[in-house]
Design a protein around this motif. Structure first.
Motif, PDB file in Angstrom:
ATOM      1  N   THR A 192      53.672  43.519  57.789  1.00 41.99           N
ATOM      2  CA  THR A 192      52.440  42.955  57.240  1.00 41.99           C
ATOM      3  C   THR A 192      52.610  42.758  55.744  1.00 41.99           C
ATOM      4  OG1 THR A 192      51.022  43.995  58.908  1.00 41.99           O
ATOM      5  CG2 THR A 192      49.982  43.334  56.842  1.00 41.99           C
ATOM      6  N   VAL A 193      52.193  41.596  55.278  1.00 48.91           N
ATOM      7  CA  VAL A 193      52.203  41.300  53.849  1.00 48.91           C
ATOM      8  C   VAL A 193      50.756  41.087  53.398  1.00 48.91           C
ATOM      9  CG1 VAL A 193      52.892  39.668  52.062  1.00 48.91           C
ATOM     10  CG2 VAL A 193      54.492  40.248  53.890  1.00 48.91           C
ATOM     11  N   ASN A 194      50.326  41.868  52.421  1.00 44.82           N
ATOM     12  CA  ASN A 194      49.011  41.671  51.805  1.00 44.82           C
ATOM     13  C   ASN A 194      49.233  41.012  50.446  1.00 44.82           C
ATOM     14  OD1 ASN A 194      48.516  44.740  53.272  1.00 44.82           O
ATOM     15  ND2 ASN A 194      47.168  43.027  53.782  1.00 44.82           N
ATOM     16  N   LEU A 195      48.725  39.805  50.322  1.00 47.78           N
ATOM     17  CA  LEU A 195      48.992  38.974  49.145  1.00 47.78           C
ATOM     18  C   LEU A 195      47.662  38.511  48.559  1.00 47.78           C
ATOM     19  CD1 LEU A 195      51.165  37.367  47.474  1.00 47.78           C
ATOM     20  CD2 LEU A 195      50.858  35.515  49.134  1.00 47.78           C
ATOM     21  N   THR A 196      47.459  38.757  47.280  1.00 45.82           N
ATOM     22  CA  THR A 196      46.254  38.297  46.591  1.00 45.82           C
ATOM     23  C   THR A 196      46.644  37.220  45.600  1.00 45.82           C
ATOM     24  OG1 THR A 196      45.188  40.470  46.772  1.00 45.82           O
ATOM     25  CG2 THR A 196      44.320  38.949  45.125  1.00 45.82           C
ATOM     26  N   VAL A 197      46.031  36.038  45.755  1.00 48.80           N
ATOM     27  CA  VAL A 197      46.300  34.901  44.887  1.00 48.80           C
ATOM     28  C   VAL A 197      45.046  34.601  44.075  1.00 48.80           C
ATOM     29  CG1 VAL A 197      46.886  32.460  44.755  1.00 48.80           C
ATOM     30  CG2 VAL A 197      48.025  33.936  46.426  1.00 48.80           C
ATOM     31  N   ARG A 198      45.214  34.578  42.784  1.00 46.75           N
ATOM     32  CA  ARG A 198      44.099  34.291  41.880  1.00 46.75           C
ATOM     33  C   ARG A 198      44.214  32.820  41.460  1.00 46.75           C
ATOM     34  NH1 ARG A 198      41.745  32.573  36.930  1.00 46.75           N
ATOM     35  NH2 ARG A 198      40.671  34.276  35.888  1.00 46.75           N
ATOM     36  N   GLY A 199      43.241  32.005  41.906  1.00 50.41           N
ATOM     37  CA  GLY A 199      43.231  30.601  41.550  1.00 50.41           C
ATOM     38  C   GLY A 199      42.991  30.399  40.068  1.00 50.41           C
ATOM     39  N   LEU A 200      43.437  29.264  39.552  1.00 49.44           N
ATOM     40  CA  LEU A 200      43.253  28.952  38.143  1.00 49.44           C
ATOM     41  C   LEU A 200      41.965  28.151  37.964  1.00 49.44           C
ATOM     42  CD1 LEU A 200      46.878  28.037  37.057  1.00 49.44           C
ATOM     43  CD2 LEU A 200      45.743  30.259  37.091  1.00 49.44           C
ATOM     44  N   VAL A 201      41.326  28.323  36.823  1.00 55.84           N
ATOM     45  CA  VAL A 201      40.087  27.579  36.536  1.00 55.84           C
ATOM     46  C   VAL A 201      40.436  26.157  36.156  1.00 55.84           C
ATOM     47  CG1 VAL A 201      38.841  29.636  35.823  1.00 55.84           C
ATOM     48  CG2 VAL A 201      40.094  28.337  34.123  1.00 55.84           C
TER      49      VAL A 201
ATOM     50  N   ALA B 238      36.747  30.130  39.737  1.00 54.92           N
ATOM     51  CA  ALA B 238      38.102  30.194  40.277  1.00 54.92           C
ATOM     52  C   ALA B 238      38.067  30.922  41.614  1.00 54.92           C
ATOM     53  CB  ALA B 238      39.051  30.914  39.312  1.00 54.92           C
ATOM     54  N   LYS B 239      39.017  30.595  42.464  1.00 53.77           N
ATOM     55  CA  LYS B 239      39.131  31.268  43.758  1.00 53.77           C
ATOM     56  C   LYS B 239      39.928  32.557  43.641  1.00 53.77           C
ATOM     57  CE  LYS B 239      39.150  27.463  47.130  1.00 53.77           C
ATOM     58  NZ  LYS B 239      40.009  26.795  48.145  1.00 53.77           N
ATOM     59  N   LEU B 240      39.609  33.491  44.519  1.00 56.41           N
ATOM     60  CA  LEU B 240      40.432  34.675  44.726  1.00 56.41           C
ATOM     61  C   LEU B 240      40.627  34.799  46.229  1.00 56.41           C
ATOM     62  CD1 LEU B 240      41.783  37.114  43.260  1.00 56.41           C
ATOM     63  CD2 LEU B 240      39.753  38.428  43.899  1.00 56.41           C
ATOM     64  N   VAL B 241      41.860  34.648  46.680  1.00 56.33           N
ATOM     65  CA  VAL B 241      42.147  34.640  48.114  1.00 56.33           C
ATOM     66  C   VAL B 241      43.013  35.842  48.459  1.00 56.33           C
ATOM     67  CG1 VAL B 241      43.056  33.321  50.052  1.00 56.33           C
ATOM     68  CG2 VAL B 241      42.084  32.113  48.095  1.00 56.33           C
ATOM     69  N   ASN B 242      42.570  36.611  49.452  1.00 55.66           N
ATOM     70  CA  ASN B 242      43.330  37.762  49.941  1.00 55.66           C
ATOM     71  C   ASN B 242      43.946  37.404  51.290  1.00 55.66           C
ATOM     72  OD1 ASN B 242      42.486  39.863  47.865  1.00 55.66           O
ATOM     73  ND2 ASN B 242      40.490  39.220  48.625  1.00 55.66           N
TER      74      ASN B 242
ATOM     75  N   SER C 260      40.645  36.413  53.529  1.00 56.19           N
ATOM     76  CA  SER C 260      39.332  36.140  52.931  1.00 56.19           C
ATOM     77  C   SER C 260      39.481  35.379  51.623  1.00 56.19           C
ATOM     78  CB  SER C 260      38.571  37.450  52.684  1.00 56.19           C
ATOM     79  OG  SER C 260      39.262  38.259  51.747  1.00 56.19           O
ATOM     80  N   ALA C 261      38.415  34.669  51.266  1.00 56.19           N
ATOM     81  CA  ALA C 261      38.376  33.936  50.003  1.00 56.19           C
ATOM     82  C   ALA C 261      37.030  34.180  49.336  1.00 56.19           C
ATOM     83  CB  ALA C 261      38.589  32.446  50.250  1.00 56.19           C
ATOM     84  N   GLU C 262      37.064  34.338  48.025  1.00 55.58           N
ATOM     85  CA  GLU C 262      35.830  34.508  47.277  1.00 55.58           C
ATOM     86  C   GLU C 262      35.873  33.665  46.014  1.00 55.58           C
ATOM     87  OE1 GLU C 262      35.471  38.363  45.021  1.00 55.58           O
ATOM     88  OE2 GLU C 262      37.113  38.928  46.378  1.00 55.58           O
ATOM     89  N   LEU C 263      34.711  33.479  45.408  1.00 50.76           N
ATOM     90  CA  LEU C 263      34.591  32.658  44.214  1.00 50.76           C
ATOM     91  C   LEU C 263      34.322  33.540  43.009  1.00 50.76           C
ATOM     92  CD1 LEU C 263      34.596  29.596  43.486  1.00 50.76           C
ATOM     93  CD2 LEU C 263      32.100  29.700  43.600  1.00 50.76           C
ATOM     94  N   LEU C 264      35.167  33.422  42.003  1.00 53.87           N
ATOM     95  CA  LEU C 264      34.965  34.124  40.745  1.00 53.87           C
ATOM     96  C   LEU C 264      34.190  33.206  39.801  1.00 53.87           C
ATOM     97  CD1 LEU C 264      38.560  35.595  40.236  1.00 53.87           C
ATOM     98  CD2 LEU C 264      36.603  36.675  41.357  1.00 53.87           C
ATOM     99  N   ASP C 265      33.051  33.672  39.319  1.00 55.32           N
ATOM    100  CA  ASP C 265      32.187  32.866  38.460  1.00 55.32           C
ATOM    101  C   ASP C 265      32.214  33.443  37.045  1.00 55.32           C
ATOM    102  OD1 ASP C 265      30.197  31.430  37.201  1.00 55.32           O
ATOM    103  OD2 ASP C 265      28.830  31.480  38.909  1.00 55.32           O
ATOM    104  N   PHE C 266      32.627  32.612  36.078  1.00 52.02           N
ATOM    105  CA  PHE C 266      32.755  33.082  34.701  1.00 52.02           C
ATOM    106  C   PHE C 266      31.564  32.673  33.836  1.00 52.02           C
ATOM    107  CE2 PHE C 266      37.008  32.852  36.469  1.00 52.02           C
ATOM    108  CZ  PHE C 266      37.477  34.124  36.169  1.00 52.02           C
TER     109      PHE C 266
END
Length: 301
Positions: free
Chosen positions: A292-301, A230-234, A205-211
């Motif tokens: 199974t690998v659960n990886l959360t990537v926090r995109g940069l602004v 910024a994106k947050l992708v799980n 999944s992907a979501e949008l972080l709004d600052f």
């Protein structure tokens, strides 16, 4: 699931750039010894940084010394226009007409991407030993909503703001040339060696972080002060158990350094392609052969 581990871009890697330093077109001025008044800005080509005077009413300090003084007489504002595209913040953009940069890391690379782009075209060329071994031109204009004759004539043109190329031939002696055509702005360029972490699964999944900051007045009306996003992708990844040691080592070695992460390398324009940092990592041993690998990537602004 592909990770492109970044190569740091410094004076030893950047062979040339069409953006001068200092760049008078954006108001940059090289520091020379003298008196500078509160609010004045200068750059130092030796550090590729821009500085601003915070001492009142003035200072004669060297900016490199002034940022560490107590109290500080200068503050570090950020990279110069030439080097903004090589830092790790998408919201700092190098600006010029027809930007051209050549990079030679003298180490292995086979993937490249750029983010927060505004340009008409992008051309990527790799030469090795004087021979062109890769060349690709990209039109950054897009018509994503065209699905019939009416939309063909009346839908608006949008602009692609990033690209990721994973089909570069592997080389450790090659020169990477990037050309951004038109009145160009480039937020971040990253390139390096690809690593396969496994296969991203449905459920990623992907979501949008709004600052943006909400501001509510005494009558309950809400307005927003614009902020970055910024994106947050799980990522939900399956990989062979025999590869878990390699995957763990790759993620451990990259630490919190920003990198390119691509969930589906057959569609690098989907929402799971992101430039960011590994925020969380967990591995589960599902069976004798699969993990199974659960990886959360926090995109940069």
């Amino acid at each position: 699931m592909i990770l492109v581990k970044p190569i740091a871009i410094d004076d030893g890697v950047l062979l040339s750039s069409s953006i001068p330093e200092p760049d008078a077109s954006v108001g940059e001025v090289e520091w020379v010894a003298g008196i500078y008044n509160l609010g004045e800005r200068v750059i130092k080509s030796s550090t590729h940084r821009e500085y601003q005077v915070v001492a009142s009413p003035d200072t004669a300090d060297d900016p490199e010394e002034g940022v560490n003084a107590n109290p500080a007489t200068w503050v570090d504002v950020g990279p110069t226009n030439r080097f903004k595209m090589f830092d790790t913040a998408n919201n700092t953009q190098s600006e010029s007409t027809d930007i051209v940069a050549e990079l030679q890391p003298n180490q292995f690379f086979n993937g490249v991407g750029a983010f927060s782009i505004s340009a008409d075209t992008v051309t990527v060329t790799v030469t090795d030993g004087g021979n062109v071994i890769y060349s690709k031109s990209l039109d950054m204009r897009d018509r994503p909503l065209v699905n019939g004759w009416y939309s063909y004539f009346f839908s608006s043109i949008s602009f692609i703001t990033r690209f990721i190329l994973l089909d570069l031939p592997p080389t450790n002696t090659g020169i990477l040339k990037l050309e951004f055509g038109g009145a160009a702005k480039v937020g971040t360029v990253s390139f390096g060696r690809q690593s396969i972490l496994g296969v991203a699964q449905y459920g990623t999944s992907a979501e949008l972080l709004d600052f943006s900051n909400p501001i509510e007045d005494q009558y309950g009306n809400i307005t927003y002060s614009d902020g970055f996003t910024a994106k947050l992708v799980n990522f939900d990844i399956k990989t062979e158990r025999t590869q878990m040691g390699v995957v763990f080592s790759e993620l451990q070695s990259i630490g919190k350094n920003p990198a390119i992460w691509v969930g589906d390398n057959s569609d690098i324009n989907d929402a799971t392609a992101v430039f960011g940092i590994n925020r969380d990592y967990q591995q589960t041993f599902d069976s004798p052969s699969i993990c199974t690998v659960n990886l959360t990537v926090r995109g940069l602004v």
